[in-house]
Scaffold this active site. Structure first.
Site, PDB file in Angstrom:
ATOM      1  N   HIS A 153       7.870 -40.207  29.796  1.00 49.44           N
ATOM      2  CA  HIS A 153       9.237 -39.634  29.752  1.00 49.44           C
ATOM      3  C   HIS A 153       9.430 -38.363  28.608  1.00 49.44           C
ATOM      4  O   HIS A 153      10.446 -38.311  28.056  1.00 49.44           O
ATOM      5  CB  HIS A 153      10.270 -40.656  29.581  1.00 49.44           C
ATOM      6  CG  HIS A 153      10.398 -41.552  30.656  1.00 49.44           C
ATOM      7  ND1 HIS A 153      11.302 -41.233  31.871  1.00 49.44           N
ATOM      8  CD2 HIS A 153       9.998 -42.844  30.578  1.00 49.44           C
ATOM      9  CE1 HIS A 153      11.024 -42.141  32.722  1.00 49.44           C
ATOM     10  NE2 HIS A 153      10.346 -43.269  31.953  1.00 49.44           N
ATOM     11  N   ASP A 168       8.388 -47.089  28.052  1.00 47.94           N
ATOM     12  CA  ASP A 168       8.591 -47.485  29.515  1.00 47.94           C
ATOM     13  C   ASP A 168       7.780 -46.558  30.246  1.00 47.94           C
ATOM     14  O   ASP A 168       7.731 -45.311  30.021  1.00 47.94           O
ATOM     15  CB  ASP A 168       9.895 -47.942  29.955  1.00 47.94           C
ATOM     16  CG  ASP A 168      10.821 -46.640  29.804  1.00 47.94           C
ATOM     17  OD1 ASP A 168      10.781 -45.862  28.910  1.00 47.94           O
ATOM     18  OD2 ASP A 168      11.635 -46.418  30.951  1.00 47.94           O
ATOM     19  N   GLU A 169       7.446 -46.856  31.425  1.00 44.18           N
ATOM     20  CA  GLU A 169       6.912 -46.182  32.540  1.00 44.18           C
ATOM     21  C   GLU A 169       5.908 -45.113  32.128  1.00 44.18           C
ATOM     22  O   GLU A 169       5.959 -43.825  32.618  1.00 44.18           O
ATOM     23  CB  GLU A 169       8.047 -45.601  33.408  1.00 44.18           C
ATOM     24  CG  GLU A 169       8.837 -46.736  34.068  1.00 44.18           C
ATOM     25  CD  GLU A 169      10.232 -45.788  34.759  1.00 44.18           C
ATOM     26  OE1 GLU A 169      10.652 -46.561  35.669  1.00 44.18           O
ATOM     27  OE2 GLU A 169      10.630 -45.199  34.142  1.00 44.18           O
ATOM     28  N   ALA A 170       5.142 -45.338  31.239  1.00 46.19           N
ATOM     29  CA  ALA A 170       3.946 -44.477  30.709  1.00 46.19           C
ATOM     30  C   ALA A 170       2.783 -44.480  31.724  1.00 46.19           C
ATOM     31  O   ALA A 170       1.737 -44.658  31.442  1.00 46.19           O
ATOM     32  CB  ALA A 170       3.744 -44.649  29.396  1.00 46.19           C
TER      33      ALA A 170
END
Length: 545
Positions: free
Chosen positions: A291, A354-356
């Site tokens: 992100h 998150d969401e790496a």
């Protein structure tokens, strides 16, 4: 003329009472009778005092008495001489009540006579068991007394008092009253120390004024933490002196290609100051290592190939990553965390995680091993999204859970090993999920989440295999891919936000959807008076307008 006014007032009261008793909007639900819905309407219309047990969040203990108190032109707000903290709460209360009541409500040192008394008390003087945020509210014919050990408790007691007054007390113009508060005693303490709401200012930028408005709305329901999501692929929102292009370039756009924006350090300090005046602590988040497109676009050296990508205005996730093997990445992290920690008096700093998806597992673990000690070096406690538990959480680190069924083994393992948890299950607590398939705003990747689903779960048992003692609290995130105005925020937060607040504050024994939906319905006229643009869920028996 006087008799005409009296007759008109009586006629208006009669019409309000009739309106409140002629049905409600929304479908009936088990456990909520038409009589219950009518009572909510009558209460909201100000026809009679609000019962002590109609407060949201539900108080820990309520003892009614037949001794109501009515505010009048001679009512004063009484504080102890020299108590600056109590005086500040008193000034806040006066600011809420003066416009609608038309009364002077002077805030004065303790003396004789009727009024609203704000008392900071020690353990031996009646504060036993109240802790840092609890309060006792006592209403008799002669006045109202709110007692607490700490200023936060006084402030929370004031929020309860607001809800015990007719909804019209929230209006900014003079209203007819009467301003009667039900008699009795409320003794109240929170279930969890952490009761948060997150606002994503990265996907769409929100001004200082808009953030302050949201803070005021959070405070009404005893939320004590504002988590600000300050960076993402679409925008970097906080000025960093050592890396100035993060804000000036990385903050220059948002989802859909709008102008974006960022907070100067003075702006951020003002948000922190205002939140503190409402007894909320600000938790800043810099999401890493994923992100991060706004940062990568601002500084080419943060990319593994040394090439800056273009700014991003879409809504996809998982494509960006800081370059974990590069030493400059940790120089960057150190500078950002140092400057942000210096601006933030609260104990927590959120590092995302998150969401790496574009970061290998090995690089993710190595990155977290390097960055968590930086947070500690600058005197803060790490919070990360629950993917942190797939790495090596530092001692004292907190994981914020955003999964959906509580089955993730690594989260439970980390909790048993001492990692504390903040619960934000996406299919319960994410305020940006659509209510139903026709909701014009929001997303539905975690399902459709109406008021009951948002409320009807227990944080203490949600994570399978995690001890109840590992739960630090709850948080309601509000992501803004589809939200760009304050009206949008309100529509998605209300009526779900008060339910999450109740899960964080109220004893588990008070949890009951059938009763809660009636108490929630009585909040509708209050939101109308405050100008909050809320979703009228068909699951809730709202009073007719």
């Amino acid at each position: 003329m006087g008799r005409r006014r009296i007759r008109l007032r009586l006629l208006c009261s009669l019409l309000l009472a009739v309106a409140a008793s002629t049905g409600t909007a929304g479908a009936a639900q088990p456990g909520a009778t038409e009589a219950g819905a009518t009572e909510a309407g009558a209460t909201a219309a100000g026809a009679r005092p609000v019962p002590l047990d109609r407060v949201v969040p539900a108080p820990a203990s309520v003892r009614p008495a037949e001794t109501p108190y009515t505010l009048g032109p001679r009512t004063r707000i009484l504080v102890a001489p020299g108590s600056r903290a109590a005086r500040q709460v008193g000034d806040y209360l006066a600011g809420v009540l003066r416009p609608s009541t038309g009364y002077r409500l002077p805030v004065t040192a303790h003396g004789g006579g009727d009024g609203i008394r704000l008392r900071l008390v020690g353990e031996a003087a009646g504060g036993r068991g109240l802790g840092a945020e609890g309060y006792r509210l006592e209403v008799t014919r002669r006045g109202i007394t709110i007692s607490a050990r700490e200023p936060a408790g006084l402030f929370h007691g004031v929020q309860t008092l607001r809800q015990l007054l007719p909804a019209a007390v929230e209006r900014k113009t003079s209203q007819p009253g009467p301003w009667t508060v039900s008699g009795g005693t409320v003794t109240d303490v929170p279930r969890y120390a952490y009761r948060g709401a997150m606002l994503d200012v990265s996907r769409h930028f929100f001004t200082v004024r808009q953030v302050k408005t949201y803070i005021d709305q959070l405070a009404l329901y005893k939320i004590n933490t504002l988590h600000l999501h300050l960076s993402d692929d679409q925008g970097w929102r906080i000025a960093i002196d050592s890396w100035p292009r993060l804000a000036t370039y990385g903050g220059s756009t948002q989802v859909g290609g709008g102008p974006g924006g960022f907070y100067t350090k003075a702006d951020y300090r003002e948000i922190v100051r205002y939140a503190a005046s409402r007894h909320l602590t600000v938790v800043p988040e810099i999401d890493m290592p994923g992100h991060t497109n706004a940062a990568l676009a601002s500084y080419a050296e943060l990319n593994c190939d040394g090439v800056a990508p273009p700014l991003y205005t879409g809504t996809e996730v998982g494509f960006s990553s800081l370059c974990a093997p590069k030493e400059v990445t940790y120089d960057f992290a150190d500078d950002v965390i140092r400057e942000l920690a210096a601006l933030t008096p609260g104990r927590y700093l959120h590092i995302g995680g998150d969401e790496a998806h574009s970061t290998s597992h090995e690089d993710f673990v190595a990155f977290m091993d390097r960055v968590q000690p930086i947070v500690a070096k600058y005197g803060k406690t790490v919070i990360g999204w629950h993917q942190l538990t797939g790495a090596r959480p530092a001692k004292g680190a907190i994981a914020q859970y955003w999964g959906q069924d509580g089955s993730e083994k690594e989260v439970a393992d980390a909790a048993r090993a001492g990692t504390r948890l903040i619960l934000s299950p996406a299919n319960r607590a994410y305020l940006d999920m659509k209510y139903d398939e026709d909701t014009p705003l929001g997303q539905d990747w975690a399902g459709l989440v109406d008021a009951r689903q948002s409320y009807d779960w227990d944080p203490g048992t949600y994570i399978q295999g995690a001890p109840a003692s590992s739960v630090l609290g709850v948080e309601a995130p509000l992501w803004t891919e589809t939200l760009s105005t304050s009206a949008h925020l309100e529509y998605m937060a209300f009526p779900r936000l008060p339910g999450i607040a109740e899960l964080g504050w109220s004893p588990s024994a008070t949890h009951d959807w059938a009763g809660y939906r009636v108490r929630l319905a009585a909040q509708g006229p209050r939101w109308d008076a405050l100008g909050i643009d809320y979703y009228r869920s068909p699951q809730v028996p709202w009073p007719t307008r």
